[in-house]
Design an enzyme around this catalytic site. Structure first.
Site, PDB file in Angstrom:
ATOM      1  N   ILE A 249     -12.009   4.712  14.053  1.00  0.00           N
ATOM      2  CA  ILE A 249     -13.055   5.240  14.941  1.00  0.00           C
ATOM      3  C   ILE A 249     -14.153   4.208  15.127  1.00  0.00           C
ATOM      4  O   ILE A 249     -14.592   3.934  16.252  1.00  0.00           O
ATOM      5  CB  ILE A 249     -13.641   6.549  14.370  1.00  0.00           C
TER       6      ILE A 249
ATOM      7  N   ASN B 267       0.867  -1.179   0.000  1.00  0.00           N
ATOM      8  CA  ASN B 267       0.000   0.000   0.000  1.00  0.00           C
ATOM      9  C   ASN B 267       0.904   1.228   0.000  1.00  0.00           C
ATOM     10  O   ASN B 267       1.424   1.632   1.035  1.00  0.00           O
ATOM     11  CB  ASN B 267      -0.905  -0.023   1.234  1.00  0.00           C
TER      12      ASN B 267
ATOM     13  N   ARG C 224      -2.547  -2.073  -3.495  1.00  0.00           N
ATOM     14  CA  ARG C 224      -3.707  -1.208  -3.300  1.00  0.00           C
ATOM     15  C   ARG C 224      -3.504   0.048  -4.144  1.00  0.00           C
ATOM     16  O   ARG C 224      -2.489   0.736  -4.040  1.00  0.00           O
ATOM     17  CB  ARG C 224      -3.844  -0.804  -1.839  1.00  0.00           C
TER      18      ARG C 224
ATOM     19  N   HIS D 202     -12.505   3.553  -0.310  1.00  0.00           N
ATOM     20  CA  HIS D 202     -12.632   2.528   0.738  1.00  0.00           C
ATOM     21  C   HIS D 202     -13.374   1.294   0.243  1.00  0.00           C
ATOM     22  O   HIS D 202     -13.879   0.498   1.039  1.00  0.00           O
ATOM     23  CB  HIS D 202     -13.370   3.090   1.967  1.00  0.00           C
TER      24      HIS D 202
ATOM     25  N   GLU E   6      -8.341  -4.974   4.919  1.00  0.00           N
ATOM     26  CA  GLU E   6      -8.155  -4.700   3.501  1.00  0.00           C
ATOM     27  C   GLU E   6      -7.022  -5.537   2.912  1.00  0.00           C
ATOM     28  O   GLU E   6      -7.088  -5.960   1.746  1.00  0.00           O
ATOM     29  CB  GLU E   6      -7.877  -3.212   3.295  1.00  0.00           C
TER      30      GLU E   6
ATOM     31  N   GLY F 193      -9.995   9.068   7.463  1.00  0.00           N
ATOM     32  CA  GLY F 193     -10.820   9.175   6.275  1.00  0.00           C
ATOM     33  C   GLY F 193     -12.079   8.377   6.554  1.00  0.00           C
ATOM     34  O   GLY F 193     -12.021   7.328   7.198  1.00  0.00           O
TER      35      GLY F 193
ATOM     36  N   ARG G  66     -10.450  16.578   6.463  1.00  0.00           N
ATOM     37  CA  ARG G  66     -11.244  16.902   5.279  1.00  0.00           C
ATOM     38  C   ARG G  66     -12.595  17.450   5.688  1.00  0.00           C
ATOM     39  O   ARG G  66     -13.212  16.964   6.639  1.00  0.00           O
ATOM     40  CB  ARG G  66     -11.432  15.669   4.392  1.00  0.00           C
TER      41      ARG G  66
END
Length: 388
Positions: A322, A7, A83, A172, A375, A202, A231
Site C-alpha cells: 500500500i 521465507n 526469515r 516487520h 527485505e 500486514g 486483522r
C-alpha cells in the site's frame, strides 16, 4: 556473495538468489499451496517466468523442488538466509544457525505458530541437504528487541512478564531496518527521527531515532496496532472476554475472527485488498469509504504516537504494498497529518519508481518519502556479515 534467501510461511515458501555486491537477483519464486490441493511453484529467472504445477505435500518436498530448479542456475548459493517471524527473547540480532539457535526458533514458536514451526523445519531440511552451506536466522523481531523498556513492557504483573515472556516484540523489523538504512543513505544523514510506515496487507509503523527502534505499533503478536487487510488491529482486550462469555465464541473462534475475518475485509464487506476497497469507495460504496477513512485515521493517530516516542519527527517513509503503490491512501494519511505540517505534492505523489523519492512539498514540516522495501537484500547482507 551469492545468498539464497528463504521465507517460509505456513503454506508457502518464497525464495530469492541474489548477489550482495551487485544486488543482482539471479532467480526468485514462490512455492504456493503447500499441503493443499492445486500446489505449484512460480519461478522467475533473468526475467523469464515459469509455472510448475507439482504436488507439494509438505515443506520438505517444496524445498527439494526449489533446489532442483536452482541447480540449473549458473550462480550457486554460498550461504542461506532464513526469515523467521518471531525471534522471541533469544534474538537481539541475526544469528548463525546451530543446534542451539534452531532450538530457540522452535521454543518461541507458540508466539507465531503458523510461521516459526514451518521456518524451523525448512532450516533443518537445508542443513541436511547442504551441510557445506552456512545458514543464518534473521528474525523480524530483532530490530525491535532493544527498544526502551517503557515501550516494550506491559503493565501486567512482573512474574507473568518474566515467566511467560509477555512483552511487545513487534514485526516487520527487517523491512523497517532496511528503510532506515536507505533513508539515511538517500538523505545523506539528514534524517534523525524517522517514522517508517510499512503499509500492506500486514501493516506497522516504527519510530526510529538515529538507527535505533524507539517504539513500534505491533505488540506481542502482529495482531496489534493498525487496521490491516484481515486483522482488526488494536481493540479493547476485554472484547475477547465479552465475546467468549456473552456470544459463546471460543478462544480459537475469536482468534480466527480477529486475524482472518476483520480489518478492511470486515469494515468494507468487499475485500481485504485495499485496491478493491478504494475502487468500491470511488463507486460510492459507503462501507468501503468508511474502511478507507478508518485506515487513514488509525495510521495518522499512531503516527503521532510514534513521533511522541522520539520527542518529535523530521522524516516519514511509506513502504510495502500500500505504501509504495497507493496514491489515494498516501494522500489520505497525509491529510490526517496536516495539523503536524505534513504536506505532500500531488504531482510527485503520482510518480511511480523503483527508487527512493521525496513526495513532500518544500515547505512541509516533515520530509515525506516513498521507499520500496527490500527485505531479501537486508537478509542477504546479514548472511554476508555473519558468514562472508
Amino acid at each position: 556473495m551469492n545468498v539464497l534467501v528463504i521465507n517460509a510461511g505456513s503454506s508457502s515458501l518464497k525464495y530469492q538468489l541474489l548477489d550482495t555486491k551487485t544486488r543482482e537477483v539471479f532467480a526468485k519464486g514462490n512455492a504456493e499451496r503447500i499441503g493443499i490441493e492445486g500446489s505449484f511453484i512460480g519461478h522467475e529467472e533473468y526475467g523469464k517466468k515459469d509455472k510448475l504445477e507439482v504436488e507439494l505435500p509438505d515443506h520438505r518436498t517444496a524445498i527439494k523442488h526449489i533446489f532442483d530448479i536452482l541447480a540449473t542456475v549458473d550462480e550457486k548459493p554460498e550461504g542461506i538466509g532464513h526469515r523467521v517471524v518471531q525471534g522471541g527473547w533469544y534474538f537481539p540480532e541475526s544469528a548463525v544457525v546451530t543446534d542451539e539457535t534452531l532450538g530457540w526458533v522452535r521454543e518461541v514458536a507458540p508466539l507465531a505458530p503458523l510461521h516459526n514451526y514451518a521456518e524451523a523445519d525448512v532450516i533443518e531440511i537445508c542443513r541436511e541437504m547442504f551441510p557445506e552451506l552456512g545458514n543464518v536466522i534473521v528474525p523480524d523481531t530483532a530490530f525491535h528487541y532493544n527498544m526502551p523498556e517503557r515501550a516494550w513492557r506491559y503493565a501486567i504483573p512482573r512474574d507473568v512478564v518474566d515467566t511467560y515472556h509477555v512483552r511487545k516484540y513487534g514485526a516487520h523489523g527487517t523491512s523497517h531496518r532496511y528503510i532506515w538504512r536507505t533513508v539515511d543513505e538517500f538523505m545523506g544523514g539528514a534524517a534523525h527521527k524517522l517514522v517508517s510506515c510499512h503499509l500492506g496487507s500486514g501493516a506497522s509503523l516504527c519510530a526510529i531515532e538515529d538507527g535505533a527502534c524507539m517504539d513500534t505499533t505491533m505488540g506481542l503478536t502482529p495482531l496489534d496496532g493498525l487496521i490491516m487487510g484481515t486483522r482488526c488491529g488494536t481493540v479493547d482486550p476485554a472484547t475477547v472476554f465479552y465475546l467468549n462469555r456473552v456470544a459463546g465464541m471460543s478462544i480459537d473462534e475469536i482468534d480466527t475472527m480477529m486475524n482472518k475475518k476483520s480489518g478492511l475485509l470486515a469494515v468494507s464487506g468487499v475485500s481485504s485488498d485495499s485496491r478493491d476497497v478504494c475502487a468500491g469507495a470511488a463507486e460510492g460504496n459507503e462501507h468501503c469509504a468508511m474502511a478507507i477513512e478508518m485506515f487513514c485515521y488509525r495510521v495518522g493517530q499512531l503516527f503521532a504516537e510514534m513521533a511522541a516516542s522520539m520527542g518529535g519527527v523530521d522524516t516519514m517513509a511509506f513502504t510495502a504494498g500500500i505504501g509504495e503503490n497507493s496514491v489515494e491512501l498516501r494522500q489520505g494519511v497525509a491529510d490526517k497529518l496536516a495539523w503536524l505540517g505534513v504536506k505532500i505534492d500531488p504531482e510527485l505523489n503520482t510518480i511511480r519508481s523503483d527508487d527512493p523519492r521525496v513526495i513532500s512539498t518544500p515547505d512541509s514540516a516533515v520530509t515525506v518519502l516513498v521507499v520500496p522495501t527490500n527485505e531479501e537484500l537486508m537478509i542477504a547482507l546479514d548472511v554476508e556479515a555473519l558468514l562472508g
